[in-house]
Design a protein around this motif. Sequence first.
Motif, short mmCIF file in Angstrom:
data_model
loop_
_atom_site.label_atom_id
_atom_site.label_comp_id
_atom_site.label_asym_id
_atom_site.label_seq_id
_atom_site.Cartn_x
_atom_site.Cartn_y
_atom_site.Cartn_z
N ILE A 1 35.91 -25.23 15.43
CA ILE A 1 36.37 -26.61 15.26
C ILE A 1 37.88 -26.65 15.44
N THR A 2 38.34 -27.58 16.27
CA THR A 2 39.77 -27.73 16.52
C THR A 2 40.22 -29.10 16.04
N GLY A 3 41.32 -29.12 15.31
CA GLY A 3 41.88 -30.37 14.80
C GLY A 3 43.10 -30.79 15.61
N VAL A 4 43.30 -32.10 15.72
CA VAL A 4 44.39 -32.66 16.51
C VAL A 4 45.37 -33.40 15.61
N GLY A 5 46.65 -33.10 15.79
CA GLY A 5 47.70 -33.84 15.08
C GLY A 5 48.83 -34.15 16.04
N MET A 6 49.55 -35.23 15.77
CA MET A 6 50.70 -35.60 16.61
C MET A 6 51.94 -35.65 15.72
N GLY A 7 52.98 -34.94 16.15
CA GLY A 7 54.19 -34.90 15.36
C GLY A 7 55.16 -33.87 15.88
N SER A 8 56.19 -33.61 15.13
CA SER A 8 57.27 -32.74 15.54
C SER A 8 56.80 -31.30 15.80
N HIS A 9 57.54 -30.61 16.67
CA HIS A 9 57.32 -29.19 16.93
C HIS A 9 58.42 -28.32 16.32
N VAL A 10 59.20 -28.90 15.42
CA VAL A 10 60.29 -28.15 14.78
C VAL A 10 59.72 -27.17 13.75
N GLN A 11 60.13 -25.92 13.82
CA GLN A 11 59.72 -24.87 12.88
C GLN A 11 58.19 -24.73 12.77
N LEU A 12 57.51 -24.80 13.89
CA LEU A 12 56.06 -24.69 13.89
C LEU A 12 55.58 -23.38 13.27
N GLU A 13 56.17 -22.29 13.68
CA GLU A 13 55.72 -20.98 13.19
C GLU A 13 55.94 -20.85 11.69
N ALA A 14 57.09 -21.32 11.21
CA ALA A 14 57.39 -21.21 9.78
C ALA A 14 56.43 -22.04 8.94
N PHE B 1 47.16 -22.01 16.31
CA PHE B 1 47.50 -23.36 16.76
C PHE B 1 48.05 -23.30 18.19
N ARG B 2 47.98 -24.42 18.86
CA ARG B 2 48.59 -24.58 20.17
C ARG B 2 49.46 -25.83 20.14
N ALA B 3 50.63 -25.76 20.74
CA ALA B 3 51.55 -26.90 20.81
C ALA B 3 51.60 -27.42 22.25
N LEU B 4 51.33 -28.70 22.42
CA LEU B 4 51.37 -29.34 23.73
C LEU B 4 52.34 -30.51 23.67
N THR B 5 52.83 -30.91 24.83
CA THR B 5 53.65 -32.12 24.92
C THR B 5 53.18 -32.96 26.09
N TRP C 1 42.97 -32.74 8.38
CA TRP C 1 42.04 -33.82 8.03
C TRP C 1 41.01 -34.02 9.14
N ASP C 2 41.46 -33.89 10.39
CA ASP C 2 40.54 -34.00 11.52
C ASP C 2 39.46 -32.93 11.43
N ILE C 3 39.87 -31.69 11.14
CA ILE C 3 38.91 -30.59 11.00
C ILE C 3 37.95 -30.85 9.84
#
Length: 381
Positions: free
Chosen positions: A44-57, A6-10, A102-104
Motif C-alpha cells: 500500500i502506497t500513501g500520497v501526500g503533497m507538501g514540502s521536500h525540506v529535510q525529508l530524510e530527517a 518513500f519517494r519524492a516527486l515534483t 492517513w491515505d494508507i
Amino acid sequence: MRITGFRALTTVQEWGRAVGDANGVFADGVTEVPIVLVTTDEGITGVGMGSHVQLEAVFAAIEGEDPRSVTALYDRMQRQTFKAGHAGAVSGTIGAFDTALWDIKAKAAGEPLWRLLGGRDRAVPAYASGLDIGLDDEELVAAYQAYAERGMRAAKLKGGLDVERDRHRLALVRDVLADTGGVSRPGLMLDANECWNRKQAVRYVSELERTLDLIWVEEPVRRWDAEGLAAVGCGVRAAVAGGENLSGLEQFRGLLAAGALDIVQTASVWGVTHFLRVAALAHAHDLPVSPIGTHPVGLVHAATSVPNHLSTELQIIQPPVGVAVDVRVEDGAFVLGDSPGLGIVVDEDAVAACSARPTTVAYDGPGVRPERAGQRMPAAA
C-alpha cells in the motif's frame, strides 16, 4: 504493516493564467507541486503533497513504524525536528508524510478517508479563490465565470494595494456570481496577505465597506499580531480570518485567547492531523474552521468529520500534471468519491515526462515579502 520507504516527486500545476497576491505574481501561471509517496511492506502506497525540506530527517521518525498509528507518528515527526524547529517548510514536510499516512490507513481499511474519519456527508461546501491579483477585468470575469458555473456562491479575491481597484474587482465578481449562479447576494471576501499595518487595514476595509458587504478580510496584518488582528476586528464590520501560515497548534493559542480571529484557517500543506487538532481548538472557542490550499483534498476529507467546518477554499478545478483525484466540484461543493484513501492516483511516468517548470524563481515570487509591505502610504489606505 510497516513503513518501508518513500519517494519524492515534483510535478506542476498549470493554471493557464497569472496567479499571485499582493506580494508577487507567477506571471506564467505554472507552479511546482511537491509530492511524497510513502511505501509499506504490504504494497500500500500513501500520497501526500507538501514540502521536500529535510525529508530524510523527518522520515527517520516513522521508518519501520506501523502507518496506521498516524496521530502518534505525527508527534514523533515533530519531536524529531524540535530543536531546530518544526515550523515553516519543515512542517510542510511533516504534513506531507502525515497526509500520506492517513491515505494508507484508509486504504488498509478499504474506505475513503472521509468515511474512516466519521464523516456523514461527502459534499463539502466550497468558495472560489482565484489567486487573481494579476488578472485584468476580462480575465477576472472569465475566471470567476468558470467558478460560478460550478455553483460557487462566494468568492475570495486577492487585493490590498489599491482600494478603488479592489472595489471595482469585487463588484465585477459579485455580478458574475449573481448573474451566472443565480445568487441574489453572493458572498465576498478579500485577502490582503499581511500587506497592511493596523491603521491601514481599518481604513482600507472601512472604505470598501461603504459600498460592499464583506464576509471576511483575511490576514490584514502580520499572522502572529494578536493585538493587531483584534484591533482590525473591532474597527471593521467584516470578520477577520487567519491561521493558514501558522504551522503548529501552539501558535493559535495567543490569537484565540486575544479574540484575534473570527474565522480560523488551516493550510492543507500542514496535514490532516494538524487540521483536526486546530479544528477542535477552534470549536472549543465556538469558532468556525476553514481549510486553505491549492490541493486541499486531505482536508476536504477531514472537514466532513468536524462540527465547525465553514467552507473550503477552491483555487483550481483541474489537478496537477500526472495526478488524478476522485473528487468533483458541483453545486458549490467538493463532492468526494468512494475510492479508498484520499482517492489520489499519481502517474509517475507522466510526472517524469513533464518538462514544464515555473519561470518565476523562488526568491522573486508571492512567497517573498516586499520590502515596503506595511509601510506604504496609498492615498485611500
